[in-house]
Motif scaffolding. Structure first.
Motif, PDB file in Angstrom:
ATOM      1  N   SER A   1       0.849  -1.182   0.000  1.00 41.37           N
ATOM      2  CA  SER A   1       0.000   0.000   0.000  1.00 41.37           C
ATOM      3  C   SER A   1       0.888   1.238   0.000  1.00 41.37           C
ATOM      4  O   SER A   1       2.053   1.185   0.323  1.00 41.37           O
ATOM      5  CB  SER A   1      -0.924   0.008   1.208  1.00 41.37           C
ATOM      6  N   LYS A   2       0.300   2.341  -0.352  1.00 37.51           N
ATOM      7  CA  LYS A   2       1.039   3.596  -0.428  1.00 37.51           C
ATOM      8  C   LYS A   2       0.462   4.585   0.568  1.00 37.51           C
ATOM      9  O   LYS A   2      -0.710   4.936   0.502  1.00 37.51           O
ATOM     10  CB  LYS A   2       0.927   4.136  -1.859  1.00 37.51           C
ATOM     11  N   LYS A   3       1.267   5.017   1.514  1.00 42.33           N
ATOM     12  CA  LYS A   3       0.830   6.000   2.503  1.00 42.33           C
ATOM     13  C   LYS A   3       0.894   7.387   1.871  1.00 42.33           C
ATOM     14  O   LYS A   3       1.899   7.763   1.281  1.00 42.33           O
ATOM     15  CB  LYS A   3       1.701   5.953   3.748  1.00 42.33           C
ATOM     16  N   VAL A   4      -0.196   8.127   2.022  1.00 43.77           N
ATOM     17  CA  VAL A   4      -0.276   9.477   1.472  1.00 43.77           C
ATOM     18  C   VAL A   4      -0.522  10.436   2.631  1.00 43.77           C
ATOM     19  O   VAL A   4      -1.373  10.172   3.481  1.00 43.77           O
ATOM     20  CB  VAL A   4      -1.426   9.599   0.443  1.00 43.77           C
ATOM     21  N   GLY A   5       0.224  11.510   2.674  1.00 44.30           N
ATOM     22  CA  GLY A   5       0.051  12.524   3.702  1.00 44.30           C
ATOM     23  C   GLY A   5      -0.139  13.885   3.062  1.00 44.30           C
ATOM     24  O   GLY A   5       0.495  14.195   2.055  1.00 44.30           O
ATOM     25  N   LEU A   6      -1.029  14.658   3.621  1.00 46.21           N
ATOM     26  CA  LEU A   6      -1.315  15.980   3.100  1.00 46.21           C
ATOM     27  C   LEU A   6      -1.452  16.924   4.284  1.00 46.21           C
ATOM     28  O   LEU A   6      -2.249  16.674   5.186  1.00 46.21           O
ATOM     29  CB  LEU A   6      -2.614  15.928   2.292  1.00 46.21           C
ATOM     30  N   GLU A   7      -0.659  17.992   4.292  1.00 44.76           N
ATOM     31  CA  GLU A   7      -0.706  18.954   5.385  1.00 44.76           C
ATOM     32  C   GLU A   7      -1.342  20.252   4.908  1.00 44.76           C
ATOM     33  O   GLU A   7      -1.122  20.663   3.768  1.00 44.76           O
ATOM     34  CB  GLU A   7       0.703  19.211   5.913  1.00 44.76           C
ATOM     35  N   PHE A   8      -2.147  20.859   5.769  1.00 46.83           N
ATOM     36  CA  PHE A   8      -2.801  22.115   5.424  1.00 46.83           C
ATOM     37  C   PHE A   8      -3.143  22.876   6.697  1.00 46.83           C
ATOM     38  O   PHE A   8      -3.057  22.327   7.799  1.00 46.83           O
ATOM     39  CB  PHE A   8      -4.063  21.872   4.577  1.00 46.83           C
ATOM     40  N   LYS A   9      -3.515  24.151   6.518  1.00 44.97           N
ATOM     41  CA  LYS A   9      -3.876  25.010   7.647  1.00 44.97           C
ATOM     42  C   LYS A   9      -5.286  25.550   7.429  1.00 44.97           C
ATOM     43  O   LYS A   9      -5.677  25.845   6.313  1.00 44.97           O
ATOM     44  CB  LYS A   9      -2.907  26.187   7.760  1.00 44.97           C
ATOM     45  N   ILE A  10      -6.009  25.682   8.528  1.00 45.19           N
ATOM     46  CA  ILE A  10      -7.334  26.292   8.519  1.00 45.19           C
ATOM     47  C   ILE A  10      -7.291  27.488   9.475  1.00 45.19           C
ATOM     48  O   ILE A  10      -6.832  27.365  10.602  1.00 45.19           O
ATOM     49  CB  ILE A  10      -8.435  25.295   8.970  1.00 45.19           C
ATOM     50  N   SER A  11      -7.791  28.612   9.015  1.00 48.39           N
ATOM     51  CA  SER A  11      -7.800  29.828   9.814  1.00 48.39           C
ATOM     52  C   SER A  11      -8.626  29.640  11.085  1.00 48.39           C
ATOM     53  O   SER A  11      -9.641  28.944  11.083  1.00 48.39           O
ATOM     54  CB  SER A  11      -8.395  30.967   8.981  1.00 48.39           C
TER      55      SER A  11
ATOM     56  N   ASN B   1     -13.397   5.183  -2.011  1.00 51.69           N
ATOM     57  CA  ASN B   1     -13.143   4.163  -0.982  1.00 51.69           C
ATOM     58  C   ASN B   1     -12.572   2.872  -1.542  1.00 51.69           C
ATOM     59  O   ASN B   1     -11.804   2.194  -0.868  1.00 51.69           O
ATOM     60  CB  ASN B   1     -14.416   3.870  -0.180  1.00 51.69           C
ATOM     61  N   GLU B   2     -12.915   2.517  -2.787  1.00 55.67           N
ATOM     62  CA  GLU B   2     -12.394   1.271  -3.365  1.00 55.67           C
ATOM     63  C   GLU B   2     -10.890   1.353  -3.618  1.00 55.67           C
ATOM     64  O   GLU B   2     -10.224   0.337  -3.752  1.00 55.67           O
ATOM     65  CB  GLU B   2     -13.140   0.904  -4.654  1.00 55.67           C
ATOM     66  N   SER B   3     -10.353   2.554  -3.653  1.00 57.60           N
ATOM     67  CA  SER B   3      -8.913   2.743  -3.856  1.00 57.60           C
ATOM     68  C   SER B   3      -8.158   2.894  -2.540  1.00 57.60           C
ATOM     69  O   SER B   3      -6.932   2.844  -2.523  1.00 57.60           O
ATOM     70  CB  SER B   3      -8.658   3.993  -4.698  1.00 57.60           C
ATOM     71  N   LEU B   4      -8.907   3.104  -1.434  1.00 58.62           N
ATOM     72  CA  LEU B   4      -8.273   3.361  -0.144  1.00 58.62           C
ATOM     73  C   LEU B   4      -8.311   2.125   0.744  1.00 58.62           C
ATOM     74  O   LEU B   4      -9.271   1.362   0.721  1.00 58.62           O
ATOM     75  CB  LEU B   4      -9.000   4.503   0.582  1.00 58.62           C
TER      76      LEU B   4
ATOM     77  N   HIS C   1      -0.798   8.712 -10.346  1.00 57.30           N
ATOM     78  CA  HIS C   1      -1.928   9.457 -10.897  1.00 57.30           C
ATOM     79  C   HIS C   1      -3.070   9.539  -9.888  1.00 57.30           C
ATOM     80  O   HIS C   1      -3.639  10.609  -9.667  1.00 57.30           O
ATOM     81  CB  HIS C   1      -2.402   8.810 -12.198  1.00 57.30           C
ATOM     82  N   GLU C   2      -3.402   8.417  -9.281  1.00 56.89           N
ATOM     83  CA  GLU C   2      -4.495   8.390  -8.304  1.00 56.89           C
ATOM     84  C   GLU C   2      -4.143   9.220  -7.065  1.00 56.89           C
ATOM     85  O   GLU C   2      -4.983   9.944  -6.534  1.00 56.89           O
ATOM     86  CB  GLU C   2      -4.813   6.959  -7.899  1.00 56.89           C
ATOM     87  N   GLU C   3      -2.905   9.121  -6.616  1.00 57.01           N
ATOM     88  CA  GLU C   3      -2.468   9.911  -5.461  1.00 57.01           C
ATOM     89  C   GLU C   3      -2.607  11.399  -5.754  1.00 57.01           C
ATOM     90  O   GLU C   3      -3.137  12.159  -4.945  1.00 57.01           O
ATOM     91  CB  GLU C   3      -1.022   9.575  -5.119  1.00 57.01           C
ATOM     92  N   ALA C   4      -2.149  11.825  -6.930  1.00 53.87           N
ATOM     93  CA  ALA C   4      -2.244  13.237  -7.311  1.00 53.87           C
ATOM     94  C   ALA C   4      -3.705  13.683  -7.408  1.00 53.87           C
ATOM     95  O   ALA C   4      -4.055  14.791  -6.973  1.00 53.87           O
ATOM     96  CB  ALA C   4      -1.533  13.466  -8.640  1.00 53.87           C
ATOM     97  N   GLN C   5      -4.569  12.843  -7.943  1.00 49.22           N
ATOM     98  CA  GLN C   5      -5.986  13.176  -8.071  1.00 49.22           C
ATOM     99  C   GLN C   5      -6.637  13.355  -6.693  1.00 49.22           C
ATOM    100  O   GLN C   5      -7.369  14.314  -6.468  1.00 49.22           O
ATOM    101  CB  GLN C   5      -6.711  12.084  -8.856  1.00 49.22           C
ATOM    102  N   LEU C   6      -6.355  12.444  -5.770  1.00 42.62           N
ATOM    103  CA  LEU C   6      -6.935  12.544  -4.432  1.00 42.62           C
ATOM    104  C   LEU C   6      -6.423  13.778  -3.691  1.00 42.62           C
ATOM    105  O   LEU C   6      -7.183  14.454  -2.995  1.00 42.62           O
ATOM    106  CB  LEU C   6      -6.666  11.271  -3.636  1.00 42.62           C
TER     107      LEU C   6
END
Length: 169
Positions: free
Chosen positions: A74-84, A106-109, A140-145
């Protein structure tokens, strides 16, 4: 001294010709995580978190436990962001919106791999990290998500600015 140098070079040959590590693989060696940029006779060059280059001697590489995250099923994906902090949205609402956004995929996760956690709180924003595992490692799927999640975050921030106009703390 020359014995250590020759041993390091031989270890470099072993690493170069093994199929366990390749250029571009993301690995963890000890406490360092990075992407393999180069493998030479003397060391392995990693691009680490701050876009710094760290050189790890080949002898250390062969005598350490290495986790090759690029070779995991499996491929672990992390995304960091800030909310005001100006937003009226609480953590559970944010989590629900993001998780609902990803439901069609969900079928891809990997089941139950979605995790949203705050990583830093200050006077102006809350920083979050979203993590999930893909069943297959597909760029491609990682970038799309990631794009879909980023668009959702932008919508939340844009709507918040329209609703509150000005935020004074």
């Amino acid at each position: 001294l020359s014995k250590d140098y020759i041993t390091n070079m031989i270890n470099g040959l072993i690493i170069m010709f093994s199929d366990k590590l390749s250029l571009g693989d993301v690995i963890i060696v000890g406490s360092q995580k990075g992407k393999i940029m180069d493998i030479t006779f003397l060391n392995v060059a990693l691009i680490v978190e701050d876009n710094d280059i760290q050189f790890i001697p080949n002898t250390v590489m062969l005598n350490s436990v290495i986790i090759n995250q690029s070779r995991l099923r499996s491929k672990k994906v992390g995304l960091e962001f800030k909310i005001s902090n100006c937003t009226e949205m609480d953590y559970l609402q944010l989590e629900t919106i993001i998780f609902d956004t990803l439901k069609p995929y969900n079928e891809s996760l990997e089941a139950d791999s979605l995790v949203l956690k705050p990583t830093h709180i200050d006077d102006h924003y809350v920083a979050y990290k979203l993590q999930f595992n893909l069943l297959k490692s597909q760029k491609h799927e990682e970038a799309q998500l990631k794009r879909i999640v980023n668009e959702t975050i932008i919508k939340i921030q844009t709507q918040d600015k329209k609703d509150s106009r000005i935020c004074h703390k």
